[in-house]
Scaffold this motif. Structure first.
Motif, PDB file in Angstrom:
ATOM      1  N   GLY A  42       0.824  -1.248  -0.004  1.00 22.04           N
ATOM      2  CA  GLY A  42       0.110   0.216   0.063  1.00 22.04           C
ATOM      3  C   GLY A  42       0.661   1.367  -0.262  1.00 22.04           C
ATOM      4  N   PHE A 323      -2.210   1.202   5.278  1.00 24.55           N
ATOM      5  CA  PHE A 323      -2.161   2.411   4.106  1.00 24.55           C
ATOM      6  C   PHE A 323      -1.391   3.616   4.848  1.00 24.55           C
ATOM      7  N   PRO A 342      -8.106   5.174   5.689  1.00 26.00           N
ATOM      8  CA  PRO A 342      -8.292   4.544   4.405  1.00 26.00           C
ATOM      9  C   PRO A 342      -9.795   4.937   3.927  1.00 26.00           C
ATOM     10  N   PRO A 343      -9.947   5.001   2.821  1.00 25.29           N
ATOM     11  CA  PRO A 343      -9.340   4.266   1.591  1.00 25.29           C
ATOM     12  C   PRO A 343      -8.153   5.344   0.934  1.00 25.29           C
ATOM     13  N   GLY A 344      -7.257   4.526   0.576  1.00 25.32           N
ATOM     14  CA  GLY A 344      -6.104   5.600  -0.287  1.00 25.32           C
ATOM     15  C   GLY A 344      -4.869   5.928   0.849  1.00 25.32           C
ATOM     16  N   ARG A 364      -7.318   9.571  -1.655  1.00 23.56           N
ATOM     17  CA  ARG A 364      -8.442   8.982  -1.534  1.00 23.56           C
ATOM     18  C   ARG A 364      -9.441   9.046  -2.484  1.00 23.56           C
TER      19      ARG A 364
END
Length: 397
Positions: A42, A323, A342-344, A364
């Motif tokens: 990640g 992440f 998260p996400p991203g 994100r």
């Protein structure tokens, strides 16, 4: 500080920029580990990418990737009005690297009125933007015409000055507190060493001269010392030298890597990252290397400490959730709180001048963009334009 009378970059002709990407070498193999440390792959954000770039510095086999360059339009640069933060909204100017349609430019946004200004216009690959102490200039590294060198852009009118001109790679500029000098890394002597350039005369002097690799020079707030990372004694450790390159002192001496040094605003402490307890964690020590204390204790990776303006807190990148995320901790190690989730991946935190907000880079929403967060982790606003891929935010102080 009086503004220097700097010559403009000769960019009236169309040139072709060529990026130089290098395979990793032994000195920063540990930094490569930081980019892939058990986070399920990640670590795709800028923090991991920057350490990868440092590792890539240390070899000599270029891979060429052409990108077209165009001259700057005559009226392209516009002044950015001064702004002040209010209690409810952040103010000031945030700059970053914006990529759009193959162009890679230093860009700035006024947070009060939303005005976005592209400060450079040559489309060449850039990284490591840094505000001058007086806020008049942004230093950056650029791969112009197939060669990485150090440049300045004057924010008021977009005049660009090339400070170094060497066939080897020069990058990672860092300002002296008085704004007269920039330190940087260069491969011009066959291995990465540290250099200093006077922005008035653009004269370059060499600060280190060893068979080892030296990286990440950062100035103390009083301008007397430069901290840096070196493997001259075997493992990657943190050192400091005086501003002329003398009186070198080894501050850490551990068999595992230490890196990412960051001076506290009062110059009394240096925060850093260390692998000495099995995985990357945030530590701090006195400026003489004494009183080493571990500030974080997580299962995976904590890295890239950045001091708040008052010296009371540190923002950093945490990999605890799988992440990259932005976290904040007190300078003594208490009140750890993760501001993003998260996400991203969320990374490259930069404090506002009043210490109430952070500018971050986040993917994100798919592409990398610049956001402003408060210290509760709430997004106050998105800074960069939606059609840009944006990275490395810096906040004018």
């Amino acid at each position: 500080m009086k503004s220097p009378n700097l010559p403009a970059q000769p960019n009236k002709l169309q040139w072709k920029a060529v990026s130089l990407l290098f395979p990793a070498a032994a000195f920063f193999a540990w930094l490569m580990t930081a980019c892939s440390t058990d986070l399920g792959g990640g670590l795709a954000g800028a923090a991991g990418a920057q350490e990868t770039m440092i590792a890539q510095e240390l070899s000599a086999t270029p891979v060429l990737q052409p990108a077209e360059s165009t001259p700057a339009p005559a009226d392209a640069a516009k002044p950015l009005p001064q702004t002040q933060a209010t209690e409810s909204q952040p103010g000031g100017v945030v700059a970053y690297i914006a990529e759009e349609n193959g162009a890679n430019e230093v860009t700035a946004v006024n947070l009060d009125n939303g005005q976005v200004s592209s400060l450079t216009h040559d489309q060449a690959q850039k990284n490591s933007p840094a505000w001058s102490p007086n806020g008049e200039y942004i230093a950056f590294a650029e791969n112009f015409n197939g060669n990485w060198d150090i440049y300045l852009v004057r924010v008021e009118d977009g005049v660009v000055t090339r400070l170094t001109d060497d066939p080897a790679k020069d990058w990672w500029p860092s300002w002296s507190p008085d704004g007269f000098y920039l330190t940087f890394e260069s491969f011009r002597d066959g291995n990465f060493e540290l250099y200093k350039t006077d922005i008035y005369r653009t004269t370059v002097s060499r600060l280190t001269d060893t068979p080892a690799m030296e990286a990440r020079p950062v100035w103390s707030p009083d301008g007397q010392w430069i901290a840096f990372v070196s493997n001259r004694d075997g493992s990657a450790d943190i050192y400091k030298m005086d501003s002329g390159g003398g009186n070198v002192q080894r501050l850490t001496a551990d068999s595992t890597p230490d890196g990412s040094p960051a001076w506290s605003p009062d110059g009394q402490w240096i925060a850093f990252t260390s692998w000495r307890d099995g995985n990357p964690e945030i530590y701090r020590m006195r400026a003489d290397g004494s009183e080493v204390a571990r500030l974080t204790s997580n299962n995976i990776r904590d890295d890239y400490p950045v001091w708040s303006p008052d010296g009371g807190s540190l923002a950093f990148i945490s990999g605890e959730s799988g992440f990259e995320n932005v976290a904040v901790i007190n300078a003594e190690g208490g009140n750890l709180r993760q501001l993003t989730a998260p996400p991203g991946n969320n990374n490259n935190p930069c404090w506002s001048p009043d210490g109430k907000y952070l500018a971050i880079q986040s993917n994100r929403s798919g592409a990398n963009a610049i956001y402003i967060l408060n210290l509760n982790g709430e997004i106050i606003k998105s800074v960069s334009l939606p059609h840009q891929e944006s990275s490395e935010p810096i906040w004018k102080r």
